[in-house]
Design an enzyme around this catalytic site. Structure first.
Site, PDB file in Angstrom:
ATOM      1  N   HIS A   1       0.840  -1.205   0.000  1.00  0.00           N
ATOM      2  CA  HIS A   1       0.000   0.000   0.000  1.00  0.00           C
ATOM      3  C   HIS A   1       0.877   1.258   0.000  1.00  0.00           C
ATOM      4  O   HIS A   1       1.135   1.828  -1.042  1.00  0.00           O
ATOM      5  CB  HIS A   1      -0.927  -0.067   1.213  1.00  0.00           C
ATOM      6  CG  HIS A   1      -1.985   0.991   1.278  1.00  0.00           C
ATOM      7  ND1 HIS A   1      -2.267   1.831   0.252  1.00  0.00           N
ATOM      8  CD2 HIS A   1      -2.843   1.325   2.270  1.00  0.00           C
ATOM      9  CE1 HIS A   1      -3.241   2.654   0.587  1.00  0.00           C
ATOM     10  NE2 HIS A   1      -3.612   2.363   1.822  1.00  0.00           N
TER      11      HIS A   1
ATOM     12  N   HIS B   1      -1.275   0.642 -12.521  1.00  0.00           N
ATOM     13  CA  HIS B   1      -2.184   0.932 -11.411  1.00  0.00           C
ATOM     14  C   HIS B   1      -3.442   0.100 -11.602  1.00  0.00           C
ATOM     15  O   HIS B   1      -3.883  -0.104 -12.735  1.00  0.00           O
ATOM     16  CB  HIS B   1      -2.545   2.425 -11.379  1.00  0.00           C
ATOM     17  CG  HIS B   1      -3.142   2.849 -10.078  1.00  0.00           C
ATOM     18  ND1 HIS B   1      -4.477   2.694  -9.791  1.00  0.00           N
ATOM     19  CD2 HIS B   1      -2.577   3.397  -8.971  1.00  0.00           C
ATOM     20  CE1 HIS B   1      -4.710   3.143  -8.565  1.00  0.00           C
ATOM     21  NE2 HIS B   1      -3.572   3.556  -8.040  1.00  0.00           N
TER      22      HIS B   1
ATOM     23  N   ASP C   1       3.836   7.157  -7.544  1.00  0.00           N
ATOM     24  CA  ASP C   1       5.050   6.835  -6.798  1.00  0.00           C
ATOM     25  C   ASP C   1       6.319   6.915  -7.618  1.00  0.00           C
ATOM     26  O   ASP C   1       7.410   6.824  -7.071  1.00  0.00           O
ATOM     27  CB  ASP C   1       4.929   5.426  -6.206  1.00  0.00           C
ATOM     28  CG  ASP C   1       3.911   5.395  -5.091  1.00  0.00           C
ATOM     29  OD1 ASP C   1       3.911   6.341  -4.296  1.00  0.00           O
ATOM     30  OD2 ASP C   1       3.114   4.450  -5.033  1.00  0.00           O
TER      31      ASP C   1
HETATM   32  N1  ACO Z   1       5.975  -3.816 -14.590  1.00  0.00           N
HETATM   33  C1  ACO Z   1       5.910  -4.820 -15.502  1.00  0.00           C
HETATM   34  N2  ACO Z   1       4.787  -5.483 -15.804  1.00  0.00           N
HETATM   35  C2  ACO Z   1       3.669  -5.113 -15.166  1.00  0.00           C
HETATM   36  C3  ACO Z   1       3.656  -4.071 -14.214  1.00  0.00           C
HETATM   37  C4  ACO Z   1       4.870  -3.404 -13.944  1.00  0.00           C
HETATM   38  N3  ACO Z   1       4.929  -2.395 -13.072  1.00  0.00           N
HETATM   39  N4  ACO Z   1       2.408  -3.918 -13.734  1.00  0.00           N
HETATM   40  C5  ACO Z   1       1.656  -4.830 -14.355  1.00  0.00           C
HETATM   41  N5  ACO Z   1       2.414  -5.545 -15.218  1.00  0.00           N
HETATM   42  C6  ACO Z   1       1.945  -6.592 -16.158  1.00  0.00           C
HETATM   43  C7  ACO Z   1       1.639  -7.881 -15.438  1.00  0.00           C
HETATM   44  O1  ACO Z   1       2.749  -8.741 -15.395  1.00  0.00           O
HETATM   45  C8  ACO Z   1       0.525  -8.431 -16.294  1.00  0.00           C
HETATM   46  O2  ACO Z   1       1.099  -8.970 -17.445  1.00  0.00           O
HETATM   47  P1  ACO Z   1       0.465 -10.291 -18.152  1.00  0.00           P
HETATM   48  O3  ACO Z   1      -0.909  -9.850 -18.594  1.00  0.00           O
HETATM   49  O4  ACO Z   1       1.400 -10.616 -19.251  1.00  0.00           O
HETATM   50  O5  ACO Z   1       0.406 -11.316 -17.061  1.00  0.00           O
HETATM   51  C9  ACO Z   1      -0.264  -7.201 -16.713  1.00  0.00           C
HETATM   52  O6  ACO Z   1       0.706  -6.129 -16.694  1.00  0.00           O
HETATM   53  C10 ACO Z   1      -1.424  -6.855 -15.770  1.00  0.00           C
HETATM   54  O7  ACO Z   1      -0.925  -6.824 -14.416  1.00  0.00           O
HETATM   55  P2  ACO Z   1      -1.813  -6.994 -13.126  1.00  0.00           P
HETATM   56  O8  ACO Z   1      -0.938  -7.351 -11.990  1.00  0.00           O
HETATM   57  O9  ACO Z   1      -2.948  -7.907 -13.433  1.00  0.00           O
HETATM   58  O10 ACO Z   1      -2.388  -5.539 -12.992  1.00  0.00           O
HETATM   59  P3  ACO Z   1      -3.061  -4.944 -11.701  1.00  0.00           P
HETATM   60  O11 ACO Z   1      -3.974  -3.888 -12.182  1.00  0.00           O
HETATM   61  O12 ACO Z   1      -3.617  -5.999 -10.840  1.00  0.00           O
HETATM   62  O13 ACO Z   1      -1.809  -4.327 -10.925  1.00  0.00           O
HETATM   63  C11 ACO Z   1      -0.321  -2.845  -9.870  1.00  0.00           C
HETATM   64  C12 ACO Z   1      -1.665  -2.996 -10.618  1.00  0.00           C
HETATM   65  C13 ACO Z   1      -0.334  -3.704  -8.625  1.00  0.00           C
HETATM   66  C14 ACO Z   1      -0.151  -1.388  -9.444  1.00  0.00           C
HETATM   67  C15 ACO Z   1       0.828  -3.267 -10.822  1.00  0.00           C
HETATM   68  O14 ACO Z   1       0.805  -2.505 -11.984  1.00  0.00           O
HETATM   69  C16 ACO Z   1       2.193  -3.198 -10.133  1.00  0.00           C
HETATM   70  O15 ACO Z   1       2.601  -4.137  -9.454  1.00  0.00           O
HETATM   71  N6  ACO Z   1       2.946  -2.046 -10.331  1.00  0.00           N
HETATM   72  C17 ACO Z   1       4.226  -1.901  -9.685  1.00  0.00           C
HETATM   73  C18 ACO Z   1       4.056  -1.462  -8.238  1.00  0.00           C
HETATM   74  C19 ACO Z   1       3.643  -0.009  -8.114  1.00  0.00           C
HETATM   75  O16 ACO Z   1       4.211   0.876  -8.731  1.00  0.00           O
HETATM   76  N7  ACO Z   1       2.642   0.249  -7.282  1.00  0.00           N
HETATM   77  C20 ACO Z   1       2.173   1.618  -7.011  1.00  0.00           C
HETATM   78  C21 ACO Z   1       0.755   1.801  -7.448  1.00  0.00           C
HETATM   79  S1  ACO Z   1       0.251   3.504  -7.207  1.00  0.00           S
HETATM   80  C22 ACO Z   1       0.042   3.752  -5.580  1.00  0.00           C
HETATM   81  O17 ACO Z   1       0.052   2.858  -4.855  1.00  0.00           O
HETATM   82  C23 ACO Z   1      -0.139   5.080  -4.921  1.00  0.00           C
END
Ligand code: ACO
Length: 447
Positions: A268, A308, A365
Site C-alpha cells: 500500500h 495501477h 510513486d
Molecule cells: N511492470 C511490468 N509489468 C507489469 C507491471 C509493472 N509495473 N504492472 C503490471 N504488469 C503486467 C503484469 O505482469 C501483467 O502482465 P500479463 O498480462 O502478461 O500477465 C499485466 O501487466 C497486468 O498486471 P496486473 O498485476 O494484473 O495488474 P493490476 O492492475 O492488478 O496491478 C499494480 C496494478 C499492482 C499497481 C501493478 O501494476 C504493479 O505491481 N505495479 C508496480 C508497483 C507499483 O508501482 N505500485 C504503485 C501503485 S500507485 C500507488 O500505490 C499510490
C-alpha cells in the site's frame, strides 16, 4: 420498456427473481431471498478483497481510472494542487466545500493551535528502541493519543468529533517528525505557530540550531502539493480499515492508528520506497536496457512505479509530480543521478509495446520518492509522509461513514470451509497436527 431491474433465474429451483438496480449496483441483501429450501440461508456473493463490491456510497473522492480522473468533492486534483494549500484541501475533504477566506483562517488557526502534544507523548516516543521504524512509532503514538482524550469516544457528538479531527490533522506532523528525530537520535523540535502546516513539519524534521528556520517557499509549496496529491483516494486499503474500525464506534485515534498500520504495508504505502530502491539497484543509464529486458521476460520483477489497478490511461497525480520534481531539482541546484535513470525508464516504457499494450503508465510513486530523496528524507519515512496528508481523507471518510444511515458495524460473511462438528479429543489420544502448507499470495495491490 427498459426497467432498472435484474432478472435472475435460479437453475437449481427454476425460480425467477427480479431485483432492483440502482446506481449501477444491486443490493447484496436482495440475493438473500434466493434459496433452495426453507433451511437455506440464502444466496451470498463471494468477493475476497472487495474486487467488485461497493462498501459504501460516498461523495468525497471520484476516480475514473480509464480516463485518468481524480477529483476531491468534484474538483480535479491538478487544479487543487495548482491553486490551493493542503489545509484548504483538508477543509474541502472534511466539509464538502472550499473554505472562504474567513473559514480557512479559522481552520488554519485551529489546526496551528493544536500542533503541540502532551509532554508525556515525548517521553513515550523516547521509550522506543534507537532503531525503531518511524512508521511503527507513528502508529503507536497516534493510538496513544486516545488515552489523552478520553472524551473522543463520544463519536456521535459533533463538537467532540470535530475537535478530534482538528487535533489529528494538527498532531500527525508532530508525531511524524518526532518519530523521525528519535530514529535519527536527534532532539525533538517543538511546533512553530508562525509557520504554515508544511513549513512547520519541515522545521520539526530539519531544524538543528538555527535561531530562525528558513526554507525556500517553493520547497514548502512542493511538499504541500505532495500532501494534496496523497490526501484521499476513495476506498483504498487503509481507508477501508479506517471505516471498518470506526464502524464499531471506536475513537478516531485508534481508528487512524489502524488505518496507518494498513498503510505501512509494502503493498500500500510503500511503493515509492520500492521505486527508489529499484532506481538505486539499476544505478546508471547503461544498465537500463538490460533491466527493461528482465522486466519484460518476467525474471526481473516489475517496473516499480508503473501501472495501477484503477488508472489504465494515466495517473493524474503522476503528471503533477513530474513537473514538481523538475522544479524541486532546479531549486536544490543538483539533480539526483537517479533522475536520469528514471527518465530513461519512462521514455523506454512509454514507447515499448509490452508496457503500452498492458496500459502501464507512471503512477504517483514513480517520482515522489525522488523528490523526498532530494529533500533528504530517508526511505523509512516515505510511508510516514503518506500518512500525514491521508489523515484528512481518512477522517472525512470516517465521519461520512458515521453519519450514513445505511452503515452498521462492518461485519462480512464467510464461506465456512472447515470441519463439521467433531467430538473433543483428549490430549493422550492426539497425534501431531500436520503443518498447514504456506499459501502463495499473488497480491500486489497498492493505492
Ligand atoms: N511492470 C511490468 N509489468 C507489469 C507491471 C509493472 N509495473 N504492472 C503490471 N504488469 C503486467 C503484469 O505482469 C501483467 O502482465 P500479463 O498480462 O502478461 O500477465 C499485466 O501487466 C497486468 O498486471 P496486473 O498485476 O494484473 O495488474 P493490476 O492492475 O492488478 O496491478 C499494480 C496494478 C499492482 C499497481 C501493478 O501494476 C504493479 O505491481 N505495479 C508496480 C508497483 C507499483 O508501482 N505500485 C504503485 C501503485 S500507485 C500507488 O500505490 C499510490
Amino acid at each position: 420498456m427498459a426497467k432498472d431491474t435484474l432478472t435472475i433465474t435460479d437453475n437449481r429451483t427454476g425460480k425467477t427473481y427480479e431485483v432492483p438496480i440502482s446506481e449501477g449496483t444491486i443490493r447484496a441483501l436482495d440475493l438473500r431471498q434466493i434459496t433452495v429450501d426453507k433451511d437455506d440461508f440464502g444466496l451470498m456473493t463471494y468477493d475476497p478483497a472487495f474486487m467488485n463490491t461497493a462498501s459504501c456510497r460516498s461523495s468525497i473522492t471520484y476516480i475514473d481510472g480509464d480516463k485518468g480522473i481524480l477529483r476531491y468533492r468534484g474538483y480535479p486534483v491538478d487544479q487543487l494542487a495548482e491553486n490551493a494549500s493542503y489545509l484548504e484541501v483538508a477543509y474541502l475533504l472534511i466539509n464538502g466545500e472550499l473554505p472562504t477566506e474567513a473559514e480557512l483562517d479559522k481552520f488554519t488557526d485551529d489546526v496551528t493551535h493544536h500542533t503541540f502534544v502532551h509532554e508525556n507523548v515525548r517521553t513515550f516516543i523516547d521509550g522506543f528502541r534507537y532503531d525503531a521504524h518511524p512508521m511503527g512509532m507513528l502508529c503507536a503514538s497516534v493510538s496513544a493519543l486516545s488515552t489523552f482524550y478520553p472524551e473522543a469516544k463520544h463519536v456521535m457528538d459533533r463538537d467532540i468529533r470535530r475537535a478530534q479531527m482538528v487535533r489529528l490533522i494538527a498532531k500527525m506532523p508532530t508525531l511524524a517528525a518526532w518519530s523521525y528525530r528519535h530514529a535519527m537520535g536527534m532532539p525533538f523540535v517543538y511546533p512553530s505557530n508562525e509557520l504554515s502546516y508544511s513549513a512547520n513539519f519541515l522545521q520539526m524534521v530539519k531544524r538543528i540550531a538555527e535561531p530562525k528556520f528558513e526554507v525556500h517557499p517553493e520547497i514548502v509549496k512542493a511538499l504541500d502539493v505532495l500532501f494534496i496529491l496523497h490526501a484521499d483516494h476513495e476506498q483504498n486499503c487503509s481507508t477501508n480499515v479506517m471505516r471498518s474500525v470506526g464502524s464499531s464506534r471506536a475513537d478516531p485515534y485508534v481508528a487512524v492508528a489502524g488505518a496507518a498500520a494498513a498503510l505501512y504495508g509494502p503493498l500500500h504505502g510503500g511503493a515509492n520506497e520500492a521505486v527508489l530502491r529499484m532506481l538505486r539497484e539499476i544505478g546508471s543509464l547503461a544498465n537500463v536496457p538490460a533491466f527493461i529486458k528482465e522486466v519484460k521476460s518476467g525474471v526481473g520483477g516489475r517496473l516499480m512505479g508503473f501501472g495501477h489497478r484503477v488508472y489504465k490511461n494515466y495517473d493524474p497525480r503522476a503528471q503533477v509530480i513530474k513537473r514538481l520534481a523538475d522544479k524541486v531539482f532546479d531549486l536544490i541546484g543538483k539533480k539526483s543521478p537517479l533522475l536520469a535513470v528514471a527518465l530513461e525508464l519512462e521514455k523506454i516504457a512509454l514507447s515499448d509495446d509490452y508496457f503500452v499494450s498492458r496500459k502501464l503508465y507512471p503512477n504517483v510513486d514513480f517520482y515522489s520518492g525522488l523528490i523526498y530523496e532530494a529533500l533528504a528524507i530517508p526511505v523509512d519515512m516515505f510511508p510516514v509522509m503518506f500518512a500525514i496528508p491521508r489523515t484528512s481523507g481518512w477522517l472525512a471518510q470516517w465521519e461520512e461513514m458515521l453519519l450514513d444511515k445505511d452503515q452498521k458495524i462492518a461485519r462480512p460473511r464467510q464461506i465456512y470451509t472447515g470441519y463439521d462438528e467433531r467430538k473433543f479429543v483428549q490430549m493422550k489420544d492426539r497425534t501431531a497436527a500436520v503443518a498447514t502448507p504456506e499459501l502463495k499470495s499473488n497480491a500486489r495491490e497498492t493505492d
